[in-house]
Design an enzyme around this catalytic site. Structure first.
Site, mmCIF file in Angstrom:
data_model
loop_
_atom_site.group_PDB
_atom_site.id
_atom_site.type_symbol
_atom_site.label_atom_id
_atom_site.label_comp_id
_atom_site.label_asym_id
_atom_site.label_seq_id
_atom_site.Cartn_x
_atom_site.Cartn_y
_atom_site.Cartn_z
ATOM 1 C CG ASP A 108 -0.669 5.455 3.759
ATOM 2 O OD1 ASP A 108 -1.202 5.409 2.637
ATOM 3 O OD2 ASP A 108 -0.937 6.340 4.598
ATOM 4 C CG HIS A 126 -1.917 1.185 1.144
ATOM 5 N ND1 HIS A 126 -3.194 1.064 0.634
ATOM 6 C CD2 HIS A 126 -1.795 2.479 1.506
ATOM 7 C CE1 HIS A 126 -3.808 2.229 0.696
ATOM 8 N NE2 HIS A 126 -2.980 3.116 1.226
ATOM 9 C CB CYS A 127 3.250 2.807 -1.448
ATOM 10 S SG CYS A 127 3.625 1.590 -2.706
ATOM 11 C CG HIS A 128 -0.820 6.547 -2.069
ATOM 12 N ND1 HIS A 128 -1.989 5.920 -2.428
ATOM 13 C CD2 HIS A 128 -0.848 6.620 -0.711
ATOM 14 C CE1 HIS A 128 -2.693 5.629 -1.342
ATOM 15 N NE2 HIS A 128 -2.025 6.038 -0.282
ATOM 16 C CG HIS A 143 -5.403 2.125 6.121
ATOM 17 N ND1 HIS A 143 -4.360 1.512 5.438
ATOM 18 C CD2 HIS A 143 -5.595 3.317 5.469
ATOM 19 C CE1 HIS A 143 -3.938 2.296 4.451
ATOM 20 N NE2 HIS A 143 -4.677 3.376 4.437
ATOM 21 N NE ARG A 180 -7.900 3.184 -1.461
ATOM 22 C CZ ARG A 180 -7.361 4.242 -0.876
ATOM 23 N NH1 ARG A 180 -7.100 5.322 -1.584
ATOM 24 N NH2 ARG A 180 -7.068 4.242 0.397
ATOM 25 C CE1 TYR A 204 -8.918 4.227 5.081
ATOM 26 C CE2 TYR A 204 -8.645 6.028 3.515
ATOM 27 C CZ TYR A 204 -8.416 5.478 4.764
ATOM 28 O OH TYR A 204 -7.685 6.178 5.695
HETATM 29 C C1 0GY Z 1 -4.394 6.419 2.433
HETATM 30 C C2 0GY Z 1 -5.186 7.212 3.350
HETATM 31 C C3 0GY Z 1 -5.761 8.407 3.096
HETATM 32 C C4 0GY Z 1 -5.943 8.980 1.799
HETATM 33 C C5 0GY Z 1 -6.383 8.288 0.743
HETATM 34 O O1 0GY Z 1 -7.130 8.096 -1.417
HETATM 35 C C6 0GY Z 1 -6.754 8.874 -0.562
HETATM 36 O O2 0GY Z 1 -6.694 10.093 -0.713
HETATM 37 O O3 0GY Z 1 -6.531 6.991 0.831
HETATM 38 C C7 0GY Z 1 -6.347 9.124 4.223
HETATM 39 O O4 0GY Z 1 -6.471 10.371 4.131
HETATM 40 O O5 0GY Z 1 -6.705 8.485 5.233
HETATM 41 O O6 0GY Z 1 -4.509 5.200 2.430
HETATM 42 O O7 0GY Z 1 -3.652 6.986 1.644
#
Ligand code: 0GY
Length: 289
Positions: free
Chosen positions: A245, A27-29, A177, A120, A153
């Site tokens: 994350d 889980h990363c972006h 999470h 997602r 989520y």
């Molecule tokens: C995460 C958590 C958050 C943000 C997002 O898609 C998103 O903007 O998931 C958060 O703000 O809790 O997993 O990156």
């Protein structure tokens, strides 16, 4: 709009814990760079750029071999930054995209070829405007035929109302999470017991991630989150995933050190067998088989 949250840690520490060979940060972006991949007009926060090169360098520094890159809300349904990172990864990254009902079969196929294996669905009200359940169900039926899964989520207080919908989804469902438990309430609280009861259904998986978002006790050890993650790892060893994350979008309280986050792993997965399941076998089965 300028970045309205903390930038990622500039100099994370080297973890004491060494992940096993083949470990996956699941889980990363990646964000931007904005001049090439602009943020979505409908976003609720503006991140700082977090480019693929920095993610891949962090992967190597922490001792991971692969990434699962998850589309975050600040890029909306424009998956171009994600696809760009997947294509640059030499097969070492898979993706989870965000799509709307108008996505075409050709676009889904293109995402698949780039390495996307899931979509997602986000229910966190501070992050997105609500999407009707029928729209999600329509997308779910279409991506199921590609062999993809669904990542959801949501926050703990919304789980009860979501259960019928979650049970209806036709694919494996990965919950981000740990369903965001209120950790001050403790593992035995009915809210977390409801989450565990859902996990008894083998179609559900959980990411045992994000102590930095859930903790009241805080860094560097995030002690109050450990019992929640450890309970899930020990009870459902074949259906848990772990991720950094990075770059921790939308964090306002503190910015975690990714080395310290990695050092939480042996406390939530105390044996080598549990660590290999969590970091290698489970993500490989879901994303690379
Ligand atoms: C995460 C958590 C958050 C943000 C997002 O898609 C998103 O903007 O998931 C958060 O703000 O809790 O997993 O990156």
């Amino acid at each position: 709009m300028d970045a309205d949250y903390l930038p990622f840690h500039p100099n994370p520490s080297k973890p004491a814990y060494s992940p096993p060979p083949g470990a996956v940060d699941a889980h990363c972006h990646v964000f931007g760079p904005a001049e090439r991949f602009p943020y979505a007009p409908e976003r609720k926060y503006t991140p700082c750029d977090a480019p693929k090169e920095t993610l891949f360098a962090l992967r190597d520094f922490l001792g991971f071999e692969r990434n699962v890159i998850v589309q975050a809300t600040c890029h909306g349904k424009d998956n171009r930054a994600l696809v760009d990172a997947l294509k640059a990864s030499n097969g070492l990254a898979r993706g989870v995209a965000s799509v709307g009902p108008s996505v075409t079969e050709a676009q889904l196929q293109e995402l698949h070829e780039a390495g996307v294996r899931g979509v997602r669905f986000n229910f966190v009200k501070r992050l997105v405007d609500a999407t009707p359940k029928e729209v999600f169900l329509g997308i779910a039926d279409r991506i199921a035929t590609l062999g993809w899964h669904i990542v959801v989520y949501f926050e703990a207080q919304d789980l009860e109302g979501l259960i019928p919908f979650l049970k209806q989804l036709p694919t494996t469902v990965v919950i981000d999470h740990m369903g965001r438990p209120g950790v001050a309430k403790g593992v035995e609280h009915p809210d977390f017991q409801r989450f565990i009861a859902l996990m008894e259904d083998p179609k559900f998986w959980s990411k045992v991630s994000c102590p930095e978002r859930l903790s009241v006790s805080g860094p560097p050890t995030y002690d109050d989150v450990v019992p929640f993650a450890r309970t899930l790892v020990e009870r459902f060893p074949d259906r848990v995933l772990w991720g950094t994350d990075w770059p921790h979008p939308n964090m306002k309280s503190h910015m975690p050190d990714d080395g310290e986050l990695t050092d939480v792993i042996p406390r939530i997965a105390p044996t080598p067998a549990l660590q290999t399941a969590l970091l290698v076998d489970n993500p490989m089965r879901l994303y690379w088989s």
